[in-house]
Scaffold this active site. Structure first.
Site, PDB file in Angstrom:
ATOM      1  N   GLY A 173      -0.367  -7.535 -16.595  1.00  0.00           N
ATOM      2  CA  GLY A 173       0.654  -8.521 -16.911  1.00  0.00           C
ATOM      3  C   GLY A 173      -0.029  -9.759 -17.480  1.00  0.00           C
TER       4      GLY A 173
ATOM      5  NE  ARG B 259      -4.510   6.920 -11.654  1.00  0.00           N
ATOM      6  CZ  ARG B 259      -4.733   5.721 -12.193  1.00  0.00           C
ATOM      7  NH1 ARG B 259      -5.680   5.563 -13.091  1.00  0.00           N
ATOM      8  NH2 ARG B 259      -4.020   4.680 -11.816  1.00  0.00           N
TER       9      ARG B 259
ATOM     10  CB  ALA C 279      -0.924  -0.006   1.221  1.00  0.00           C
ATOM     11  CB  ALA C 280       4.285   1.898  -0.925  1.00  0.00           C
TER      12      ALA C 280
HETATM   13  C1  UD1 Z   1       0.655  -4.955 -11.252  1.00  0.00           C
HETATM   14  C2  UD1 Z   1       1.336  -6.201 -11.830  1.00  0.00           C
HETATM   15  C3  UD1 Z   1       0.605  -6.631 -13.094  1.00  0.00           C
HETATM   16  C4  UD1 Z   1      -0.848  -6.893 -12.774  1.00  0.00           C
HETATM   17  C5  UD1 Z   1      -1.484  -5.664 -12.136  1.00  0.00           C
HETATM   18  C6  UD1 Z   1      -2.855  -5.995 -11.635  1.00  0.00           C
HETATM   19  C7  UD1 Z   1       3.707  -6.019 -11.284  1.00  0.00           C
HETATM   20  C8  UD1 Z   1       5.051  -5.702 -11.807  1.00  0.00           C
HETATM   21  N1  UD1 Z   1       2.712  -5.880 -12.148  1.00  0.00           N
HETATM   22  O1  UD1 Z   1       0.833  -3.914 -12.190  1.00  0.00           O
HETATM   23  O2  UD1 Z   1       1.183  -7.826 -13.606  1.00  0.00           O
HETATM   24  O3  UD1 Z   1      -1.543  -7.264 -13.949  1.00  0.00           O
HETATM   25  O4  UD1 Z   1      -0.717  -5.222 -11.000  1.00  0.00           O
HETATM   26  O5  UD1 Z   1      -3.494  -4.858 -11.182  1.00  0.00           O
HETATM   27  O6  UD1 Z   1       3.578  -6.416 -10.148  1.00  0.00           O
HETATM   28  N2  UD1 Z   1       3.248  -0.748  -4.906  1.00  0.00           N
HETATM   29  C9  UD1 Z   1       4.048  -0.452  -3.841  1.00  0.00           C
HETATM   30  N3  UD1 Z   1       5.333  -0.059  -4.077  1.00  0.00           N
HETATM   31  C10 UD1 Z   1       5.857   0.011  -5.322  1.00  0.00           C
HETATM   32  C11 UD1 Z   1       5.032  -0.295  -6.413  1.00  0.00           C
HETATM   33  C12 UD1 Z   1       3.730  -0.675  -6.188  1.00  0.00           C
HETATM   34  O7  UD1 Z   1       3.613  -0.521  -2.697  1.00  0.00           O
HETATM   35  O8  UD1 Z   1       7.017   0.345  -5.427  1.00  0.00           O
HETATM   36  C13 UD1 Z   1       1.863  -1.152  -4.652  1.00  0.00           C
HETATM   37  C14 UD1 Z   1       0.851  -0.163  -5.156  1.00  0.00           C
HETATM   38  O9  UD1 Z   1       0.475   0.739  -4.137  1.00  0.00           O
HETATM   39  C15 UD1 Z   1      -0.312  -1.062  -5.530  1.00  0.00           C
HETATM   40  C16 UD1 Z   1       0.351  -2.369  -5.942  1.00  0.00           C
HETATM   41  O10 UD1 Z   1       1.633  -2.351  -5.374  1.00  0.00           O
HETATM   42  O11 UD1 Z   1      -1.161  -1.334  -4.422  1.00  0.00           O
HETATM   43  C17 UD1 Z   1       0.432  -2.563  -7.464  1.00  0.00           C
HETATM   44  O12 UD1 Z   1       1.170  -1.543  -8.053  1.00  0.00           O
HETATM   45  P1  UD1 Z   1       0.798  -0.931  -9.457  1.00  0.00           P
HETATM   46  O13 UD1 Z   1       1.762   0.143  -9.766  1.00  0.00           O
HETATM   47  O14 UD1 Z   1      -0.638  -0.624  -9.503  1.00  0.00           O
HETATM   48  O15 UD1 Z   1       1.100  -2.175 -10.429  1.00  0.00           O
HETATM   49  P2  UD1 Z   1       0.556  -2.344 -11.895  1.00  0.00           P
HETATM   50  O16 UD1 Z   1       1.417  -1.616 -12.829  1.00  0.00           O
HETATM   51  O17 UD1 Z   1      -0.891  -2.098 -11.940  1.00  0.00           O
END
Ligand code: UD1
Ligand code: MG
Length: 453
Positions: free
Chosen positions: A144, A18, A12-13
């Site tokens: 993905g 948005r 949840a980082a």
């Molecule tokens: C991710 C998946 C993708 C999947 C999609 C589903 C990866 C690389 N990709 O993509 O395969 O189809 O979710 O919705 O995992 N977060 C952190 N720290 C970070 C990055 C993200 O806490 O450094 C958290 C975000 O707050 C979020 C979640 O991880 O709750 C997913 O991150 P997000 O950037 O939405 O990933 P997607 O690009 O959507």
């Protein structure tokens, strides 16, 4: 349920820009519970009672709120947002404690169902090293893609890194993953950031595990489960899905609804079988209703416990602390707050009963008000059993009305009324025979004299 130990890492980082809100994204509510609370509830249902929450820099608000909702939680700060793989490793100290199963979920996917997580854990128990929760969205763009071979999942390709052929795959990564605890950390540490976004993708762990001869599988879950919330529009859409699920669950459990689409539940509403809900009812948190009760149309109910065979509304408002015994009746335009209403007591029309106790079988007449507040403090009104309070009475608290007492209509009651007494709190009526005729004559003359001026 399996006896294996389990840690759930909730990512949840994200910043949630948005949402356009001063409130962190995961604290926005669905059915009165923060988004991240829904996630925590689902994972706890699946036996993932230890939680590692990964939050962004300075997410104190998130930490405080989540700690209030769930126990067994550690909070980890991901200072730089370098990808989902990097985010999971922020919880390394929790993972190191040693668990049979590690589940990774996103903090912004509130509709994940316990059954999906249980299914993933069963696969781990059955010998898989990694289980990915896949789904088939109407439009796979942005997700993905899951690349399978002979029933095994061999890789997850992010949209930006996918070939044209891979982009045609409709089976996508929901983002949720379960990993065997004893090999998870070693595999996570092997993730590199050599991809289009320069991020550490959690999804790369699939290819790495395959190269180590590990068993990786994908299970299919319904698309609802992985809906992520990024905007208020998606928040409202998720609320609608949640409400529909709850309505269905309630009806299948024996609750009747004529227009289910107009009834809105809270995350914790408890209703027994054979309760009838008429159209247009809103439940806030903390409501329980016993069997046989009817909630009539257009009622708003929050923090209330309602006994069996009671009748509420139409247009009733029950506020926190309303505690109604069996067969109580609360009618139209009646508000009840912090009050115990005895068995069979009737508050049928246009009343405010706050900070009060109403005894069994009491009849509270139309328009009765408990005057419980002097602008500074609140006071209690005690109304005995089988009392009769005449219409349009004001009961100025603190005050008590004894059992079987009678209060005359229109009374302002400022002193205690003993049991079995009759209390008049109003001026006595006087009759002046013929006086109306005299008054009319006088007023007519006055009007005439004014016109003449
Ligand atoms: C991710 C998946 C993708 C999947 C999609 C589903 C990866 C690389 N990709 O993509 O395969 O189809 O979710 O919705 O995992 N977060 C952190 N720290 C970070 C990055 C993200 O806490 O450094 C958290 C975000 O707050 C979020 C979640 O991880 O709750 C997913 O991150 P997000 O950037 O939405 O990933 P997607 O690009 O959507
Ligand atoms: Mg996303």
């Amino acid at each position: 349920m399996t006896s294996r130990t389990c840690l759930t890492v909730i990512l949840a980082a994200g910043e949630g820009t948005r949402m356009k809100s001063s409130l962190p994204k995961v604290l926005h509510e669905i059915a009165g519970l923060p988004i991240v609370g829904h996630v925590a509830k689902a994972v706890q249902g699946a036996g993932g009672s230890d939680i590692a929450l990964v939050v962004g820099r300075g997410a104190d608000k998130v930490e405080t709120s989540v700690r209030a909702l769930v126990s067994n939680i550690t909070v980890h700060e991901q200072v730089e947002r370098l990808g989902t793989g990097h985010a999971v490793l922020a919880a390394q100290s929790a993972i190191e404690a040693g668990y049979d199963d590690i589940i990774v979920v996103f903090g912004d996917t509130p509709l994940i169902e316990t059954s999906a997580l249980e299914m993933a854990r069963e696969k781990l128990a059955g010998g898989s090293d990694i289980v990915v929760m896949g789904f088939r969205p109407d439009n796979p763009h942005g997700y993905g893609r899951l690349i399978e071979q002979d029933g095994r999942l061999i890789a997850i390709r992010e949209e930006k890194d996918a070939s044209e052929a891979e982009k045609k795959i409709g089976f996508c990564n929901g983002g949720l993953m379960a990993l065997r605890g004893d090999s998870a950390l070693a595999l996570l540490h092997m993730i590199k950031n050599e991809n289009a976004k320069g991020e550490y993708y959690l999804t790369d762990v699939v290819e790495i595990a395959n190269s180590q001869g590990k068993s990786v599988v994908a299970i299919e879950i319904s698309p609802d489960n992985v809906i992520g919330i990024n905007t208020r529009l998606e928040l409202a859409e998720a609320e609608a899905i949640w409400q529909n699920r709850k309505r269905r669950e309630m009806m299948l459990a024996g609750v009747s609804m004529q227009a289910p689409e107009t009834v809105f539940f809270s995350h914790d509403t408890v209703i027994e079988a054979d309760v009838t809900l008429e159209p247009n009812i809103v439940f806030g948190p903390g409501v329980s209703i016993a069997s046989g009760t009817v909630i009539h149309a257009f009622s708003h109910i929050e923090g209330a416990s309602i006994g069996a065979n009671a009748s509420i509304g139409p247009f009733a408002r029950l506020r926190p602390g309303a505690n109604l015994a069996a067969k109580a009746k609360v009618g139209n335009f009646v508000e009840v707050k912090n009050a115990k209403i005895g068995q069979g007591a009737k508050l049928n029309h246009l009343s405010y009963i706050g900070d009060a106790t109403v005894g069994a079988d009491a009849n509270i007449g139309a328009g009765t008000i408990t005057c419980n507040y002097d602008g500074y403090n609140k006071y209690h009104t005690e109304i005995g059993t089988n009392t009769f309070v005449g219409s349009n009475s004001s009961l100025v608290a603190p005050v008590s009305i004894g059992d079987n007492a009678y209060v005359a209509s229109g009374s302002v009651i400022t002193e205690n009324v003993p049991a079995d007494a009759l209390a008049f709190g109003r001026a006595r009526q006087e009759i002046k025979e013929g006086r109306a005729v005299q008054l009319r004559a006088r007023y007519a003359a006055l009007k005439l004299s004014k016109k003449a001026e």
